[in-house]
Design an enzyme around this catalytic site. Structure first.
Site, PDB file in Angstrom:
ATOM      1  N   TYR A 229       0.824  -1.223   0.000  1.00 30.94           N
ATOM      2  CA  TYR A 229       0.000   0.000   0.000  1.00 30.94           C
ATOM      3  C   TYR A 229       0.859   1.275   0.000  1.00 30.94           C
ATOM      4  O   TYR A 229       0.744   2.084  -0.924  1.00 30.94           O
ATOM      5  CB  TYR A 229      -1.014  -0.013   1.160  1.00 30.94           C
ATOM      6  CG  TYR A 229      -1.785   1.278   1.257  1.00 30.94           C
ATOM      7  CD1 TYR A 229      -2.788   1.589   0.332  1.00 30.94           C
ATOM      8  CD2 TYR A 229      -1.498   2.229   2.239  1.00 30.94           C
ATOM      9  CE1 TYR A 229      -3.480   2.793   0.389  1.00 30.94           C
ATOM     10  CE2 TYR A 229      -2.187   3.432   2.305  1.00 30.94           C
ATOM     11  CZ  TYR A 229      -3.175   3.705   1.386  1.00 30.94           C
ATOM     12  OH  TYR A 229      -3.850   4.904   1.432  1.00 30.94           O
TER      13      TYR A 229
ATOM     14  N   LYS B 166       1.254   4.030  -3.095  1.00 30.49           N
ATOM     15  CA  LYS B 166       0.892   5.447  -2.960  1.00 30.49           C
ATOM     16  C   LYS B 166       2.099   6.335  -3.276  1.00 30.49           C
ATOM     17  O   LYS B 166       1.965   7.395  -3.882  1.00 30.49           O
ATOM     18  CB  LYS B 166       0.372   5.744  -1.549  1.00 30.49           C
ATOM     19  CG  LYS B 166      -0.943   5.089  -1.180  1.00 30.49           C
ATOM     20  CD  LYS B 166      -2.113   5.472  -2.052  1.00 30.49           C
ATOM     21  CE  LYS B 166      -2.679   6.839  -1.816  1.00 30.49           C
ATOM     22  NZ  LYS B 166      -3.902   7.095  -2.621  1.00 30.49           N
TER      23      LYS B 166
HETATM   24  N1  LIG Z   1      -8.714   6.328   4.982  1.00 27.77           N
HETATM   25  C1  LIG Z   1      -7.600   6.969   5.325  1.00 27.77           C
HETATM   26  O1  LIG Z   1      -7.286   7.103   6.519  1.00 27.77           O
HETATM   27  C2  LIG Z   1      -6.715   7.536   4.278  1.00 27.77           C
HETATM   28  C3  LIG Z   1      -6.982   7.433   2.926  1.00 27.77           C
HETATM   29  N2  LIG Z   1      -6.138   8.005   2.005  1.00 27.77           N
HETATM   30  C4  LIG Z   1      -6.395   7.938   0.558  1.00 27.77           C
HETATM   31  O2  LIG Z   1      -7.663   8.530   0.334  1.00 27.77           O
HETATM   32  C5  LIG Z   1      -8.284   7.923  -0.785  1.00 27.77           C
HETATM   33  C6  LIG Z   1      -9.679   7.503  -0.411  1.00 27.77           C
HETATM   34  O3  LIG Z   1      -9.594   6.584   0.651  1.00 27.77           O
HETATM   35  P1  LIG Z   1     -10.881   6.099   1.463  1.00 27.77           P
HETATM   36  O4  LIG Z   1     -12.012   6.983   1.159  1.00 27.77           O
HETATM   37  O5  LIG Z   1     -10.469   5.904   2.863  1.00 27.77           O
HETATM   38  O6  LIG Z   1     -11.109   4.666   0.833  1.00 27.77           O
HETATM   39  P2  LIG Z   1     -12.422   3.996   0.288  1.00 27.77           P
HETATM   40  O7  LIG Z   1     -12.099   2.582   0.045  1.00 27.77           O
HETATM   41  O8  LIG Z   1     -13.580   4.295   1.179  1.00 27.77           O
HETATM   42  O9  LIG Z   1     -12.663   4.753  -1.081  1.00 27.77           O
HETATM   43  C7  LIG Z   1     -11.988   4.439  -2.244  1.00 27.77           C
HETATM   44  C8  LIG Z   1     -12.965   4.450  -3.380  1.00 27.77           C
HETATM   45  O10 LIG Z   1     -12.260   4.117  -4.570  1.00 27.77           O
HETATM   46  C9  LIG Z   1     -13.050   3.209  -5.297  1.00 27.77           C
HETATM   47  N3  LIG Z   1     -12.223   2.361  -6.125  1.00 27.77           N
HETATM   48  C10 LIG Z   1     -11.389   1.369  -5.721  1.00 27.77           C
HETATM   49  N4  LIG Z   1     -10.851   0.763  -6.761  1.00 27.77           N
HETATM   50  C11 LIG Z   1     -11.322   1.372  -7.868  1.00 27.77           C
HETATM   51  C12 LIG Z   1     -11.143   1.191  -9.251  1.00 27.77           C
HETATM   52  N5  LIG Z   1     -10.367   0.218  -9.724  1.00 27.77           N
HETATM   53  N6  LIG Z   1     -11.781   2.017 -10.086  1.00 27.77           N
HETATM   54  C13 LIG Z   1     -12.610   2.978  -9.630  1.00 27.77           C
HETATM   55  N7  LIG Z   1     -12.841   3.187  -8.329  1.00 27.77           N
HETATM   56  C14 LIG Z   1     -12.212   2.395  -7.472  1.00 27.77           C
HETATM   57  C15 LIG Z   1     -13.788   2.390  -4.261  1.00 27.77           C
HETATM   58  O11 LIG Z   1     -14.948   1.767  -4.812  1.00 27.77           O
HETATM   59  C16 LIG Z   1     -14.097   3.423  -3.208  1.00 27.77           C
HETATM   60  O12 LIG Z   1     -15.356   3.997  -3.417  1.00 27.77           O
HETATM   61  C17 LIG Z   1      -7.395   6.761  -1.209  1.00 27.77           C
HETATM   62  O13 LIG Z   1      -6.655   7.143  -2.330  1.00 27.77           O
HETATM   63  C18 LIG Z   1      -6.488   6.545  -0.002  1.00 27.77           C
HETATM   64  O14 LIG Z   1      -5.243   6.036  -0.393  1.00 27.77           O
HETATM   65  C19 LIG Z   1      -5.044   8.704   2.403  1.00 27.77           C
HETATM   66  C20 LIG Z   1      -4.748   8.850   3.710  1.00 27.77           C
HETATM   67  C21 LIG Z   1      -5.548   8.278   4.765  1.00 27.77           C
HETATM   68  C1  LIG Z   2      -4.774  -3.468  17.700  1.00 26.25           C
HETATM   69  C2  LIG Z   2      -3.838  -2.874  16.736  1.00 26.25           C
HETATM   70  C3  LIG Z   2      -2.494  -2.755  17.324  1.00 26.25           C
HETATM   71  C4  LIG Z   2      -4.353  -1.534  16.283  1.00 26.25           C
HETATM   72  C5  LIG Z   2      -4.585  -1.558  14.816  1.00 26.25           C
HETATM   73  C6  LIG Z   2      -4.916  -0.197  14.303  1.00 26.25           C
HETATM   74  C7  LIG Z   2      -4.657  -0.138  12.813  1.00 26.25           C
HETATM   75  C8  LIG Z   2      -5.695  -0.980  12.120  1.00 26.25           C
HETATM   76  C9  LIG Z   2      -4.627   1.292  12.321  1.00 26.25           C
HETATM   77  C10 LIG Z   2      -3.560   2.098  13.079  1.00 26.25           C
HETATM   78  C11 LIG Z   2      -3.061   3.157  12.122  1.00 26.25           C
HETATM   79  C12 LIG Z   2      -3.950   3.039  10.913  1.00 26.25           C
HETATM   80  C13 LIG Z   2      -3.424   3.564   9.572  1.00 26.25           C
HETATM   81  C14 LIG Z   2      -3.021   5.013   9.639  1.00 26.25           C
HETATM   82  O1  LIG Z   2      -4.073   5.810  10.126  1.00 26.25           O
HETATM   83  C15 LIG Z   2      -2.535   5.559   8.335  1.00 26.25           C
HETATM   84  C16 LIG Z   2      -3.296   5.156   7.140  1.00 26.25           C
HETATM   85  C17 LIG Z   2      -3.215   5.922   6.023  1.00 26.25           C
HETATM   86  C18 LIG Z   2      -3.769   5.520   4.802  1.00 26.25           C
HETATM   87  O2  LIG Z   2      -3.512   6.117   3.767  1.00 26.25           O
HETATM   88  C19 LIG Z   2      -4.658   4.343   4.747  1.00 26.25           C
HETATM   89  C20 LIG Z   2      -5.080   3.833   6.079  1.00 26.25           C
HETATM   90  C21 LIG Z   2      -3.949   3.823   7.099  1.00 26.25           C
HETATM   91  C22 LIG Z   2      -2.876   2.848   6.586  1.00 26.25           C
HETATM   92  C23 LIG Z   2      -4.510   3.397   8.481  1.00 26.25           C
HETATM   93  C24 LIG Z   2      -4.988   1.918   8.449  1.00 26.25           C
HETATM   94  C25 LIG Z   2      -5.377   1.377   9.825  1.00 26.25           C
HETATM   95  C26 LIG Z   2      -4.264   1.544  10.850  1.00 26.25           C
HETATM   96  C27 LIG Z   2      -3.065   0.712  10.460  1.00 26.25           C
END
Ligand SMILES: NC(=O)C1=CN([C@@H]2O[C@H](COP(=O)(O)OP(=O)(O)OC[C@H]3O[C@@H](n4cnc5c(N)ncnc54)[C@H](O)[C@@H]3O)[C@@H](O)[C@H]2O)C=CC1
Ligand SMILES: CC(C)CCC[C@@H](C)[C@H]1CC[C@H]2[C@@H]3[C@H](O)CC4=CC(=O)CC[C@]4(C)[C@H]3CC[C@]12C
EC number: 1.1.1.-
Length: 368
Positions: free
Chosen positions: A159, A163
């Site tokens: 992952y 990214k």
């Molecule tokens: N959730 C988090 O804490 C973080 C997320 N991100 C980034 O933010 C973005 C969104 O993440 P989330 O909303 O958390 O994830 P999510 O899984 O809820 O949303 C991702 C979306 O992309 C769509 N998707 C996946 N594969 C696809 C494909 N082949 N074609 C078209 N659509 C596709 C999914 O259907 C989903 O709706 C991602 O790029 C992730 O890497 C960055 C930092 C933290």
């Molecule tokens: C019981 C365990 C020790 C606790 C597990 C917690 C984990 C599942 C999560 C702790 C930190 C999270 C990640 C972090 O917030 C940074 C992220 C950034 C992204 O772009 C995608 C998600 C994630 C990797 C997020 C995923 C869950 C954790 C690893």
């Protein structure tokens, strides 16, 4: 900005617009981008909530498509002024293969870039991640750092590797000539751990706590700080940077951490800000299990995942990677987005907290 530009009607495309972050970006654009005339939402899986958006003044076009299919991406991008590329495979639990993660996150992003170049779309905002920086494989802390803080960004997990590669592609594409001869303007936003309405992992922790009789057990020392940012503020930052990069060249080729006023806390203590008002408690002021045992259990989970793979998908929260991320300090302290494009968080910490608590409480009542 010239009056003609202000009056211009814009077409935006949000890839991954039905995901956790994507839905907030979509709703934020509809609320806060007055120049929007058409909003295209591109996702592998379209949500039923999209129907409610179709009655407003902005034309909302839902496109079911796959970012790994270059022709589907090009068709969706054609005619758009701005692309916000949030689609991605967020998998740190081993549900998808490394090849699939690479295909969606890297090849998918390359397809988006090429589509912009071929069809003449000039503005691209990419949702990157704090994970492109760290925590690194050596577990070095990143304590309240900013975009210029030196840090050895070395990854092995698919992952963060994907990214980081995708972010590099986006930044290198800045300045490429798009169809019509204008330069492509790209930038990347790096959220830390996002929380808020729709956060699946928060939901999982909540349900786990209910199963354990209203308790969660501390696994990570309270002194390990983990960066978190509210989803509404991440969405707002996307809308703002997309708007402002059309006015100033300054943002082209830049990266920005996503930040707000959420407090610095450990991953578990931060979650308790929402889960405690919902009736859960965190047992222990120190981790209940010694760290070596967690390392052992995480390794055991990884082994079980590998052994069971031919039969079933075993993907628990705890694995060597998630343990390392949760157990390594990684927090940001920066004002780069404020300096470059006037970003201020739209939601205060209190508001972000209240909204998230209300959402968790809704999860509770909807699952009863
Ligand atoms: N959730 C988090 O804490 C973080 C997320 N991100 C980034 O933010 C973005 C969104 O993440 P989330 O909303 O958390 O994830 P999510 O899984 O809820 O949303 C991702 C979306 O992309 C769509 N998707 C996946 N594969 C696809 C494909 N082949 N074609 C078209 N659509 C596709 C999914 O259907 C989903 O709706 C991602 O790029 C992730 O890497 C960055 C930092 C933290
Ligand atoms: C019981 C365990 C020790 C606790 C597990 C917690 C984990 C599942 C999560 C702790 C930190 C999270 C990640 C972090 O917030 C940074 C992220 C950034 C992204 O772009 C995608 C998600 C994630 C990797 C997020 C995923 C869950 C954790 C690893």
């Amino acid at each position: 900005m010239a009056d003609s530009a202000r009056a211009q009607k814009l077409v935006y495309l949000v890839t991954g617009g039905c995901g956790f972050l994507g839905e907030h970006v979509v709703r934020m654009l509809l609320q806060r981008e007055p120049r929007l005339c058409e909003l295209r939402i591109f996702d592998l899986h379209l949500g039923p909530w999209l129907d409610e958006l179709k009655t407003g003044p902005v034309r909302v076009t839902a496109i079911q498509g796959d970012v790994t299919q270059a022709h589907e991406v090009a068709a969706a991008v054609a005619g758009a002024h701005v692309v916000i590329h949030t689609a991605g495979l967020v998998d740190v639990f081993g549900k998808a293969s490394p090849e699939t993660i690479h295909e969606v996150n890297v090849q998918g992003t390359q397809n988006v870039i090429e589509a912009c170049v071929q069809t003449g779309t000039q503005f691209l905002v990419y949702t990157s991640s704090m994970e492109v920086v760290g925590p690194n494989v050596k577990g070095h802390p990143f304590y309240r750092g900013n975009e210029d803080t030196p840090y050895e960004a070395v990854h092995r997990h698919p992952y963060p590797c994907s990214k980081a590669l995708a972010e590099r592609l986006v930044l290198e594409a800045n300045g490429r000539k798009v169809r019509g001869g204008l330069p492509l303007v790209t930038c990347a936003l790096r959220p830390t751990g996002i929380y808020g309405e729709g956060h699946q992992i928060m939901r999982d922790f909540y349900h786990q706590g209910l199963r354990l009789g209203g308790r969660l057990f501390r696994a990570i020392p309270a002194s390990v700080e983990h960066g978190r940012v509210y989803v509404g503020n991440v969405a707002w930052m996307h809308v703002l940077v997309a708007r402002e990069e059309q006015r100033a060249a300054l943002m082209g080729g830049q990266v920005y951490f996503c930040y707000d006023k959420s407090p610095y806390k450990s991953y578990e203590d931060f979650n308790m800000e929402f889960l405690r008002p919902c009736g859960l408690r965190l047992v222990g002021t120190r981790p209940l299990l010694p760290y070596w045992l967690l390392v052992f259990l995480a390794a055991l989970n990884a082994l079980l995942q590998w052994l069971l793979r031919p039969l079933l998908l075993y993907a628990p929260l705890l694995n060597p990677y998630t343990l390392a991320v949760a157990n390594t300090t990684f927090t940001v302290s920066t004002n780069k987005a404020q300096r470059h494009f006037g970003y201020e968080p739209l939601f205060s910490w209190e508001d972000s907290r209240t909204r998230t608590i209300r959402w968790v409480q809704g999860v509770e009542s909807s699952s009863q």
